[in-house]
Write an enzyme that holds these catalytic residues in place. Structure first.
Site, PDB file in Angstrom:
ATOM      1  N   CYS A  22       0.705  -1.084  -0.083  1.00 17.28           N
ATOM      2  CA  CYS A  22       0.031   0.112   0.252  1.00 17.28           C
ATOM      3  C   CYS A  22       0.782   1.161   0.066  1.00 17.28           C
ATOM      4  O   CYS A  22       1.491   1.677  -0.801  1.00 17.28           O
ATOM      5  CB  CYS A  22      -1.024  -0.026   1.084  1.00 17.28           C
ATOM      6  SG  CYS A  22      -2.619   0.861   0.656  1.00 17.28           S
ATOM      7  N   ARG A  73      -2.774   7.489  -6.067  1.00 22.27           N
ATOM      8  CA  ARG A  73      -2.999   7.212  -4.510  1.00 22.27           C
ATOM      9  C   ARG A  73      -4.673   7.490  -4.346  1.00 22.27           C
ATOM     10  O   ARG A  73      -5.241   8.174  -5.212  1.00 22.27           O
ATOM     11  CB  ARG A  73      -2.511   8.163  -3.790  1.00 22.27           C
ATOM     12  CG  ARG A  73      -0.843   8.261  -3.679  1.00 22.27           C
ATOM     13  CD  ARG A  73      -0.209   9.463  -3.011  1.00 22.27           C
ATOM     14  NE  ARG A  73      -0.570   9.251  -1.541  1.00 22.27           N
ATOM     15  CZ  ARG A  73      -0.472  10.452  -0.851  1.00 22.27           C
ATOM     16  NH1 ARG A  73      -0.036  11.530  -1.161  1.00 22.27           N
ATOM     17  NH2 ARG A  73      -0.689  10.162   0.625  1.00 22.27           N
ATOM     18  N   HIS A 116      -3.188  -5.407   1.634  1.00 24.65           N
ATOM     19  CA  HIS A 116      -2.625  -5.683   2.830  1.00 24.65           C
ATOM     20  C   HIS A 116      -2.630  -7.208   3.123  1.00 24.65           C
ATOM     21  O   HIS A 116      -3.417  -7.581   3.894  1.00 24.65           O
ATOM     22  CB  HIS A 116      -3.384  -4.794   3.967  1.00 24.65           C
ATOM     23  CG  HIS A 116      -2.999  -3.359   3.977  1.00 24.65           C
ATOM     24  ND1 HIS A 116      -2.043  -2.959   4.495  1.00 24.65           N
ATOM     25  CD2 HIS A 116      -3.783  -2.317   3.356  1.00 24.65           C
ATOM     26  CE1 HIS A 116      -2.189  -1.499   4.517  1.00 24.65           C
ATOM     27  NE2 HIS A 116      -3.144  -1.284   3.646  1.00 24.65           N
ATOM     28  N   GLU A 156      -0.871  -8.702   4.965  1.00 24.45           N
ATOM     29  CA  GLU A 156      -0.489  -8.869   6.361  1.00 24.45           C
ATOM     30  C   GLU A 156      -1.903  -8.996   7.326  1.00 24.45           C
ATOM     31  O   GLU A 156      -1.601  -9.314   8.581  1.00 24.45           O
ATOM     32  CB  GLU A 156       0.467  -7.783   7.113  1.00 24.45           C
ATOM     33  CG  GLU A 156      -0.163  -6.660   7.244  1.00 24.45           C
ATOM     34  CD  GLU A 156      -0.421  -5.770   6.278  1.00 24.45           C
ATOM     35  OE1 GLU A 156      -0.311  -6.231   4.798  1.00 24.45           O
ATOM     36  OE2 GLU A 156      -0.634  -4.474   6.209  1.00 24.45           O
TER      37      GLU A 156
HETATM   38  N1  GLN Z   1      -3.800   6.437   0.962  1.00 22.60           N
HETATM   39  C1  GLN Z   1      -2.491   5.998   1.508  1.00 22.60           C
HETATM   40  C2  GLN Z   1      -1.352   6.901   0.798  1.00 22.60           C
HETATM   41  O1  GLN Z   1      -1.505   7.549  -0.093  1.00 22.60           O
HETATM   42  C3  GLN Z   1      -2.024   4.534   1.636  1.00 22.60           C
HETATM   43  C4  GLN Z   1      -3.022   3.871   2.368  1.00 22.60           C
HETATM   44  C5  GLN Z   1      -2.292   2.600   2.987  1.00 22.60           C
HETATM   45  O2  GLN Z   1      -1.009   2.253   3.122  1.00 22.60           O
HETATM   46  N2  GLN Z   1      -3.295   1.592   3.567  1.00 22.60           N
HETATM   47  O3  GLN Z   1      -0.110   6.830   1.131  1.00 22.60           O
END
Ligand code: GLN
Length: 187
Positions: free
Chosen positions: A76, A103, A165, A167
């Site tokens: 992420c 993002r 994610h 994890e």
């Molecule tokens: N929205 C976050 C970003 O732009 C990422 C979100 C996340 O790591 N769960 O950095």
């Protein structure tokens, strides 16, 4: 195998636990010199712009050197950091993966969700939290997992990045895949 988990901010503890369950030695990385003793690194989720601020120019430089040399897995926000191009808004990246990421690409309503995708052609649960979308995959970047039409786990050489994610699911296949990369790199 010693795997570092970047522990400046965000979701690092779940990665540490998963790596330990799989038999790796996990070390939390808070200072640049801690990068010197690890065989691979996980950059967790969190807020990518905050990571950049906390790392500072010096930290970003050291991290760039590390990811050129050793296997690194970003999830992420970590995936955003590893990208060569970041949109919405434009943001610096480590340039370890030739991808363009947007993002917070899924909008407010479905900004967090659990969906089923495919990992190496097998079904797998994927947890998305304010996830980025990989909008462009460069030559030499392999798509390892997808959700619908979207690539969500990609690899270029020893660099791996997931927009979800792993994890946070019980399934440990994605971390095992990364540990295999690290192991192969050591040989
Ligand atoms: N929205 C976050 C970003 O732009 C990422 C979100 C996340 O790591 N769960 O950095």
């Amino acid at each position: 195998m010693k795997i570092g988990v970047l522990a400046l901010q965000g979701d690092f503890d779940a990665h540490r636990r998963r790596l330990e369950e799989l038999g790796a030695e996990a070390v939390l990385v808070k200072k640049p010199e801690e990068l010197d003793v690890i065989d691979g690194l996980v950059i967790p989720g969190g807020e990518s712009s905050t990571f950049l601020k906390l790392l500072g120019e010096d930290g970003i430089g050291k991290l760039k050197d590390f990811v050129r040399m050793k296997p690194t897995f970003g999830t992420c926000a970590g995936a955003i950091l590893l990208a060569s191009e970041v949109e919405n808004p434009k943001q610096a990246g480590l340039g370890a993966l030739d991808i363009t990421v947007r993002r917070n690409a899924y909008g407010r309503q479905i900004d967090s969700s659990i969906r089923e995708g495919r990992f190496l052609n097998e079904p797998i649960e994927m947890v998305f939290i304010r996830a980025p979308r990989i909008e462009r995959v460069g030559e030499g970047v392999e798509v390892i997992a997808s959700e619908g039409e979207d690539p969500v786990l990609v690899r270029q050489g020893k660099t791996l990045a997931a927009t979800f994610h792993p994890e946070l699911s019980d399934d440990s296949r994605v971390h095992r895949y990364f540990l295999k990369l690290v192991e192969d790199g050591k040989r």
